[in-house]
Write a protein that holds these residues in place. Structure first.
Motif, PDB file in Angstrom:
ATOM      1  N   TYR A 187      50.988  -9.456  29.912  1.00  0.00           N
ATOM      2  CA  TYR A 187      51.356 -10.337  28.813  1.00  0.00           C
ATOM      3  C   TYR A 187      52.303  -9.606  27.872  1.00  0.00           C
ATOM      4  N   GLN A 188      53.042 -10.361  27.088  1.00  0.00           N
ATOM      5  CA  GLN A 188      54.004  -9.766  26.155  1.00  0.00           C
ATOM      6  C   GLN A 188      53.315  -8.970  25.052  1.00  0.00           C
ATOM      7  N   LYS A 245      47.183  -9.011  35.382  1.00  0.00           N
ATOM      8  CA  LYS A 245      48.152  -9.900  34.739  1.00  0.00           C
ATOM      9  C   LYS A 245      48.734  -9.202  33.507  1.00  0.00           C
ATOM     10  N   GLU A 258      48.880 -12.885  22.922  1.00  0.00           N
ATOM     11  CA  GLU A 258      49.052 -13.722  24.110  1.00  0.00           C
ATOM     12  C   GLU A 258      47.949 -13.437  25.138  1.00  0.00           C
ATOM     13  N   ALA A 259      47.627 -12.165  25.328  1.00  0.00           N
ATOM     14  CA  ALA A 259      46.564 -11.796  26.271  1.00  0.00           C
ATOM     15  C   ALA A 259      45.212 -12.332  25.806  1.00  0.00           C
ATOM     16  N   CYS A 275      49.172  -5.639  28.309  1.00  0.00           N
ATOM     17  CA  CYS A 275      50.182  -6.229  27.437  1.00  0.00           C
ATOM     18  C   CYS A 275      51.063  -5.136  26.834  1.00  0.00           C
ATOM     19  N   ALA A 331      44.285 -15.745  26.796  1.00  0.00           N
ATOM     20  CA  ALA A 331      43.966 -15.929  28.221  1.00  0.00           C
ATOM     21  C   ALA A 331      42.536 -15.512  28.572  1.00  0.00           C
TER      22      ALA A 331
END
Length: 116
Positions: free
Chosen positions: A101-102, A99, A106-107, A79, A110
């Motif tokens: 993330y911003q 993946k 947010e991460a 992130c 998930a």
């Protein structure tokens, strides 16, 4: 670098503007010691790259070498990466493995929840 442990993930805030041959060995040593001390590895490691404006193959290699031993049990989420850092992950096709993330919040959403 600061590391915070949560119930089902570890948040690693990388606090250097460069992730390269100078800083990668410290990251590798710190993370291996930290993950190695755990009886069970966390479900996820969130690596916050906010403020990193340069990453080279040494930095990428350090991330891969730390995650390789625990990859079956632990997911790596990235992130906060700036565009030029995200581009390096894209060019090396590592964005298909990790993946992005911003931000850390947010991460964290998930991360799979622990089932007791």
């Amino acid at each position: 670098m600061t590391i915070q442990d949560y119930d089902n993930y570890m948040l690693v805030r990388y606090e250097d503007s460069r992730f390269d041959s100078r800083t990668a060995p410290v990251f590798r040593k710190t993370m291996n010691a930290r993950i190695g001390k755990k009886i069970a590895p966390p479900k996820a490691v969130i690596l916050d790259l906010h403020g990193v404006n340069f990453i080279d193959l040494s930095g990428l290699g350090a991330i891969l070498s730390v995650m390789q031993p625990v990859q079956k049990k632990t997911k790596l989420l990235l992130c906060g990466a700036e565009e030029n850092v995200r581009n390096i992950f894209s060019v090396t096709h590592l964005d298909s493995i990790f993946k992005m993330y911003q931000n850390a919040e947010e991460a964290a959403k998930a991360v799979p929840m622990t089932v007791n």
